[in-house]
Design an enzyme around this catalytic site. Structure first.
Site, PDB file in Angstrom:
ATOM      1  N   ASP A 103      -2.973  -9.230   3.122  1.00 58.86           N
ATOM      2  CA  ASP A 103      -1.959  -8.315   2.609  1.00 58.86           C
ATOM      3  C   ASP A 103      -0.579  -8.550   3.209  1.00 58.86           C
ATOM      4  O   ASP A 103       0.275  -7.670   3.200  1.00 58.86           O
ATOM      5  CB  ASP A 103      -2.389  -6.863   2.842  1.00 58.86           C
ATOM      6  CG  ASP A 103      -2.637  -6.554   4.322  1.00 58.86           C
ATOM      7  OD1 ASP A 103      -2.445  -7.451   5.165  1.00 58.86           O
ATOM      8  OD2 ASP A 103      -3.023  -5.407   4.615  1.00 58.86           O
TER       9      ASP A 103
ATOM     10  N   GLU B 240       5.805  -1.423   6.984  1.00 57.89           N
ATOM     11  CA  GLU B 240       6.222  -1.542   5.591  1.00 57.89           C
ATOM     12  C   GLU B 240       6.623  -0.185   5.014  1.00 57.89           C
ATOM     13  O   GLU B 240       6.091   0.850   5.403  1.00 57.89           O
ATOM     14  CB  GLU B 240       5.078  -2.104   4.742  1.00 57.89           C
ATOM     15  CG  GLU B 240       4.630  -3.484   5.186  1.00 57.89           C
ATOM     16  CD  GLU B 240       3.313  -3.909   4.573  1.00 57.89           C
ATOM     17  OE1 GLU B 240       3.101  -5.133   4.432  1.00 57.89           O
ATOM     18  OE2 GLU B 240       2.483  -3.034   4.253  1.00 57.89           O
TER      19      GLU B 240
END
Length: 346
Positions: free
Chosen positions: A234, A63
């Site tokens: 998450d 990410e």
């Protein structure tokens, strides 16, 4: 040819980060980061915000997390690969950058594997500070991997927790965590099940790594009047709590467009009501409103928190000198003559 000062960017290595933490003290470092996050959340509306950009694979996720205000820009590169532990690697690694909006020049490049652990713990404790029941003294820490000690020390430093009840499906992880916390002043209780861990706990923290829909806490384990920090969920397809818990809770989030995709609330309808934590911190909306309420911080991590942590480290590099000047930026004598700079180097 020696690089000019304009070419050099302070780089904080893992060794530097460890030295900085020991210079400041672990609890104080976490507290400083929490204070910086709280300050930045109070000016939430001044930041550019976007959900993180994620590249998912069957085994993990990579990410990029950017944000900026009118003076500084920051991003973090971070991965999450649960399989890594079995290969002798970290589940999460990260690095980040802080830059000057006025020039676009980086002012700090830093490791963020350690710093992410510090800021995640700081964020959890900050949320609990605003949402947990008054007088909370005991936390259940379910999932005793790399984050567990940081979470425990943050809750001790910021929320006054005195007892932590540990459980992990891997007894070795719990033994590791208990040993690491043995000299912190916390009363550490080793538990053999999640059910045992939550007994008498006012704060329930879940922090597991498996990339799957999981039920770390079932509905029957959560009584009234507790605060839940759900940290492990998450990314899409990764949760920790039974849906029924969510339906009984007042839910607080960082940034709804990201949390609805990645957090526990991916199990709920897109219009299910949630409260943004920054609004609680500014006093715009209430947090916990009654003693028997279940509050849930659906934590996925947001870029402003990393921005805050990098600000703290940037200040500390100037205070301590703990960094390596990195020759990162080209600085030709004439800004228009990058080619000439290259040729002269021959």
């Amino acid at each position: 040819m020696q690089p000019s000062d304009k070419a050099l960017v302070p780089f904080v290595s893992v060794d530097h980060m460890m030295q900085i933490v020991h210079h400041v003290g672990l609890a104080e470092m976490i507290t400083r980061i929490a204070d910086a996050i709280e300050e930045d959340f109070r000016r939430w509306e001044s930041f550019d915000k976007t959900p993180r950009v994620a590249a998912h694979s069957p085994v993990g996720v990579i990410e990029l997390m950017p944000t900026a205000n009118d003076t500084q820009y920051a991003f973090k590169y971070v991965n999450g690969h649960p399989k890594n532990t079995s290969e002798g690697l970290q589940t999460v690694t990260a690095f980040g950058l802080l830059a000057d909006v006025n020039t676009g020049y980086p002012v700090l490049l830093s490791e963020m594997t350690l710093l992410t652990a510090l800021r995640t713990a700081a964020m959890s404790a900050l949320a609990a500070k605003h949402l947990a029941p008054k007088g909370a003294t005991t936390m259940a820490m379910i999932g005793n991997g790399a984050q567990a000690e940081f979470q425990s020390i943050a809750m001790q430093a910021i929320c006054g927790i005195t007892t932590v009840r540990l459980y992990d499906k891997d007894p070795n992880a719990t033994r590791k965590c208990a040993a690491n916390l043995s000299k912190t002043g916390l009363n550490v209780v080793v538990c053999t099940s999640a059910e045992e861990a939550v007994q008498g706990a006012h704060i329930l923290t879940t922090c597991t790594a498996d990339k799957q829909y999981a039920t770390i806490l079932s509905d029957n384990l959560v009584g009234s009047g507790v605060h839940i920090n759900a940290i492990g969920g998450d990314c899409p397809g990764k949760t920790e709590l039974a849906q029924a818990i969510l339906l009984r809770s007042s839910i607080f989030v960082e940034y709804p467009p990201q949390t609805r995709v990645e957090g526990e609330i991916q199990q709920l309808a897109q219009d299910h009501p949630v409260t943004e934590l920054w609004q609680v911190i500014t006093g715009a909306v209430p947090g916990r409103t009654e003693a028997r309420e279940i509050t849930l911080f659906d934590s996925v991590g947001f870029a402003i928190e990393d921005f805050s942590a990098l600000r703290v480290v940037h200040d500390l590099t100037r205070e301590t000198g703990l960094n390596l000047p990195l020759d990162l930026l080209a600085d030709p004598d004439d800004p228009r003559d990058l080619y000439g700079m290259l040729m002269r180097a021959s």
